[in-house]
Design an enzyme around this catalytic site. Structure first.
Site, PDB file in Angstrom:
ATOM      1  N   ASP A  78       0.828  -1.209   0.000  1.00 18.48           N
ATOM      2  CA  ASP A  78       0.000   0.000   0.000  1.00 18.48           C
ATOM      3  C   ASP A  78       0.867   1.266   0.000  1.00 18.48           C
ATOM      4  O   ASP A  78       1.987   1.254   0.515  1.00 18.48           O
ATOM      5  CB  ASP A  78      -0.923  -0.034   1.233  1.00 18.48           C
ATOM      6  CG  ASP A  78      -2.097   0.915   1.101  1.00 18.48           C
ATOM      7  OD1 ASP A  78      -2.356   1.410  -0.023  1.00 18.48           O
ATOM      8  OD2 ASP A  78      -2.760   1.170   2.120  1.00 18.48           O
ATOM      9  N   GLY A  79       0.323   2.323  -0.577  1.00 25.02           N
ATOM     10  CA  GLY A  79       0.975   3.637  -0.513  1.00 25.02           C
ATOM     11  C   GLY A  79       1.543   4.153  -1.821  1.00 25.02           C
ATOM     12  O   GLY A  79       2.235   5.178  -1.830  1.00 25.02           O
ATOM     13  N   SER A 106      -7.404  -5.512  -5.228  1.00 22.97           N
ATOM     14  CA  SER A 106      -8.529  -6.075  -4.469  1.00 22.97           C
ATOM     15  C   SER A 106      -9.823  -5.980  -5.259  1.00 22.97           C
ATOM     16  O   SER A 106      -9.929  -5.206  -6.216  1.00 22.97           O
ATOM     17  CB  SER A 106      -8.690  -5.323  -3.142  1.00 22.97           C
ATOM     18  OG  SER A 106      -9.209  -4.030  -3.377  1.00 22.97           O
ATOM     19  N   THR A 107     -10.812  -6.759  -4.833  1.00 21.53           N
ATOM     20  CA  THR A 107     -12.148  -6.674  -5.433  1.00 21.53           C
ATOM     21  C   THR A 107     -12.636  -5.221  -5.391  1.00 21.53           C
ATOM     22  O   THR A 107     -13.189  -4.707  -6.365  1.00 21.53           O
ATOM     23  CB  THR A 107     -13.134  -7.568  -4.630  1.00 21.53           C
ATOM     24  OG1 THR A 107     -12.597  -8.886  -4.568  1.00 21.53           O
ATOM     25  CG2 THR A 107     -14.506  -7.592  -5.266  1.00 21.53           C
ATOM     26  N   GLY A 115      -0.013   5.591  -4.338  1.00 20.19           N
ATOM     27  CA  GLY A 115      -0.601   6.888  -4.694  1.00 20.19           C
ATOM     28  C   GLY A 115       0.034   8.016  -3.896  1.00 20.19           C
ATOM     29  O   GLY A 115       0.400   9.062  -4.452  1.00 20.19           O
ATOM     30  N   ARG A 116       0.190   7.780  -2.588  1.00 17.80           N
ATOM     31  CA  ARG A 116       0.786   8.817  -1.731  1.00 17.80           C
ATOM     32  C   ARG A 116       2.261   9.043  -2.075  1.00 17.80           C
ATOM     33  O   ARG A 116       2.749  10.168  -2.027  1.00 17.80           O
ATOM     34  CB  ARG A 116       0.626   8.425  -0.247  1.00 17.80           C
ATOM     35  CG  ARG A 116      -0.746   8.778   0.306  1.00 17.80           C
ATOM     36  CD  ARG A 116      -1.058   8.032   1.568  1.00 17.80           C
ATOM     37  NE  ARG A 116      -1.393   6.634   1.287  1.00 17.80           N
ATOM     38  CZ  ARG A 116      -1.456   5.691   2.205  1.00 17.80           C
ATOM     39  NH1 ARG A 116      -1.162   5.960   3.463  1.00 17.80           N
ATOM     40  NH2 ARG A 116      -1.802   4.460   1.863  1.00 17.80           N
ATOM     41  N   GLU A 169       1.160 -13.078  12.716  1.00 15.28           N
ATOM     42  CA  GLU A 169       1.709 -11.892  13.360  1.00 15.28           C
ATOM     43  C   GLU A 169       1.561 -10.735  12.371  1.00 15.28           C
ATOM     44  O   GLU A 169       1.869 -10.875  11.183  1.00 15.28           O
ATOM     45  CB  GLU A 169       3.195 -12.098  13.702  1.00 15.28           C
ATOM     46  CG  GLU A 169       3.445 -13.220  14.696  1.00 15.28           C
ATOM     47  CD  GLU A 169       2.815 -12.954  16.065  1.00 15.28           C
ATOM     48  OE1 GLU A 169       2.729 -11.780  16.474  1.00 15.28           O
ATOM     49  OE2 GLU A 169       2.395 -13.940  16.702  1.00 15.28           O
ATOM     50  N   HIS A 210       2.355   3.535  -9.040  1.00  5.80           N
ATOM     51  CA  HIS A 210       2.217   2.093  -9.338  1.00  5.80           C
ATOM     52  C   HIS A 210       3.437   1.603 -10.117  1.00  5.80           C
ATOM     53  O   HIS A 210       3.940   0.508  -9.875  1.00  5.80           O
ATOM     54  CB  HIS A 210       0.928   1.826 -10.117  1.00  5.80           C
ATOM     55  CG  HIS A 210      -0.311   2.199  -9.367  1.00  5.80           C
ATOM     56  ND1 HIS A 210      -0.507   1.847  -8.050  1.00  5.80           N
ATOM     57  CD2 HIS A 210      -1.414   2.915  -9.729  1.00  5.80           C
ATOM     58  CE1 HIS A 210      -1.683   2.313  -7.644  1.00  5.80           C
ATOM     59  NE2 HIS A 210      -2.249   2.974  -8.643  1.00  5.80           N
ATOM     60  N   ASN A 219     -10.884  -2.566  -5.409  1.00  3.41           N
ATOM     61  CA  ASN A 219     -10.109  -1.661  -6.276  1.00  3.41           C
ATOM     62  C   ASN A 219     -10.771  -1.466  -7.653  1.00  3.41           C
ATOM     63  O   ASN A 219     -10.451  -0.515  -8.357  1.00  3.41           O
ATOM     64  CB  ASN A 219      -8.667  -2.156  -6.453  1.00  3.41           C
ATOM     65  CG  ASN A 219      -7.807  -1.995  -5.214  1.00  3.41           C
ATOM     66  OD1 ASN A 219      -6.897  -2.771  -4.970  1.00  3.41           O
ATOM     67  ND2 ASN A 219      -8.070  -0.963  -4.405  1.00  3.41           N
ATOM     68  N   ARG A 223     -12.153   2.006  -8.427  1.00  2.00           N
ATOM     69  CA  ARG A 223     -11.278   3.172  -8.686  1.00  2.00           C
ATOM     70  C   ARG A 223     -11.578   3.768 -10.060  1.00  2.00           C
ATOM     71  O   ARG A 223     -12.224   3.131 -10.891  1.00  2.00           O
ATOM     72  CB  ARG A 223      -9.817   2.730  -8.591  1.00  2.00           C
ATOM     73  CG  ARG A 223      -9.429   2.408  -7.164  1.00  2.00           C
ATOM     74  CD  ARG A 223      -7.948   2.353  -6.989  1.00  2.00           C
ATOM     75  NE  ARG A 223      -7.638   2.081  -5.589  1.00  2.00           N
ATOM     76  CZ  ARG A 223      -6.434   2.151  -5.067  1.00  2.00           C
ATOM     77  NH1 ARG A 223      -5.401   2.488  -5.828  1.00  2.00           N
ATOM     78  NH2 ARG A 223      -6.231   1.905  -3.791  1.00  2.00           N
TER      79      ARG A 223
END
Ligand code: IPE
Ligand code: IPE
Ligand code: MG
Length: 240
Positions: free
Chosen positions: A18-19, A63-64, A21-22, A201, A35, A66, A69
């Site tokens: 994740d991340g 993901s489903t 876009g940021r 974990e 990406h 996504n 978007r």
């Protein structure tokens, strides 16, 4: 790799990448640029995991949810998927890594399905590590899909137990992950491997996915190795 105990490695690591876009935003670029930047992190992480001796690596790539978007982002992601698989099959061959997928693969564009099939076929005899790409994946989809197939197969209620249920999940050939990593500072599961992470974990890092490298993977493994996994028992029972 200093400090990593080779006798206590997680067999299976799952990562929510994740991340992107940021990361792009901090560089004043469009999301797609993030990406593209993420592909390098995938390559380095896959190679590093195999070198460390991890046997299964699952990467949450799409993901489903996504699919909701903007269309241009989805198209760019699918194009990137096709070109990356094509280019990276060589990396997988060089490192003796087998590719597989989980998720609703039939919902992907046909050229992406074709490239995936080719890479899966080409790498099927590789044995150092299994790379599992989660594409158009969500846990609720997977669990409902399992229930549907159990009913179709006509299993009776006394045949439904943990072991048979597992056989209906898309992860049936993969052990549960001991370690789940999520990048970008978000501390949530986002519909990933809900059944399989019952005793995993969890490790969260602020690093944005395109910046993730071997050292970050090693840090996560070291953190994992510092934990006591009790599986409901007491510390005293474990020390016996
Ligand atoms: C992860 O990065 C990649 C996918 C979900 C496909 P994001 O695109 O979610 O990046 P952020 O979370 O918006 O920064
Ligand atoms: C999770 O990231 C899915 C993938 C990394 C493929 P998202 O960015 O879609 O998750 P949310 O929306 O922040 O929960
Ligand atoms: Mg995100």
């Amino acid at each position: 790799m200093e400090g990593i105990d080779k006798t206590n490695l997680p067999k299976h690591i799952a990562i929510t990448m994740d991340g992107n876009g940021r990361w792009a935003k901090t560089k004043g670029k469009v999301r797609i640029f993030g990406h593209q930047g993420g592909v390098k992190a995938v390559r380095e992480t896959v190679e590093a995991a195999a070198k460390i001796g991890i046997k299964y690596l699952t990467l949450y790539a799409f993901s489903t949810e996504n699919w909701d978007r903007p269309e241009n982002e989805i198209n760019a992601l699918m194009t990137l998927l096709v070109s990356s698989i094509h280019k990276e099959t060589k990396t997988l061959m060089n490192n003796n890594i087998q590719l597989t997928t989980i998720g609703n693969i039939k919902s992907l564009p046909s050229n992406a399905q074709k490239k995936l099939e080719e890479a899966i076929e080409k790498t099927k005899d590789n044995s150092k590590m299994m790379l599992v790409l989660a594409l158009s994946y969500s846990s609720r989809w997977e669990i409902l899909n399992a229930v549907e197939n159990i009913i179709k197969d006509g299993l009776t209620s006394n045949q439904v137990n943990e072991d048979t249920f597992r056989q209906y999940l898309t992860t049936k050939n993969v052990p549960d992950p001991e370690l789940l990593i999520r990048t970008s500072g978000e501390q949530r599961i986002s519909n990933f491997l809900l059944w399989q992470i019952a005793y995993s974990e969890l490790y969260f890092t602020d690093t944005l996915w395109p910046d993730f490298r071997k050292a970050d993977l090693e840090k996560a493994i070291l953190d994992y190795q510092s934990r006591e996994r009790r599986f409901g028992k007491t510390t005293e029972q474990r020390q016996k």
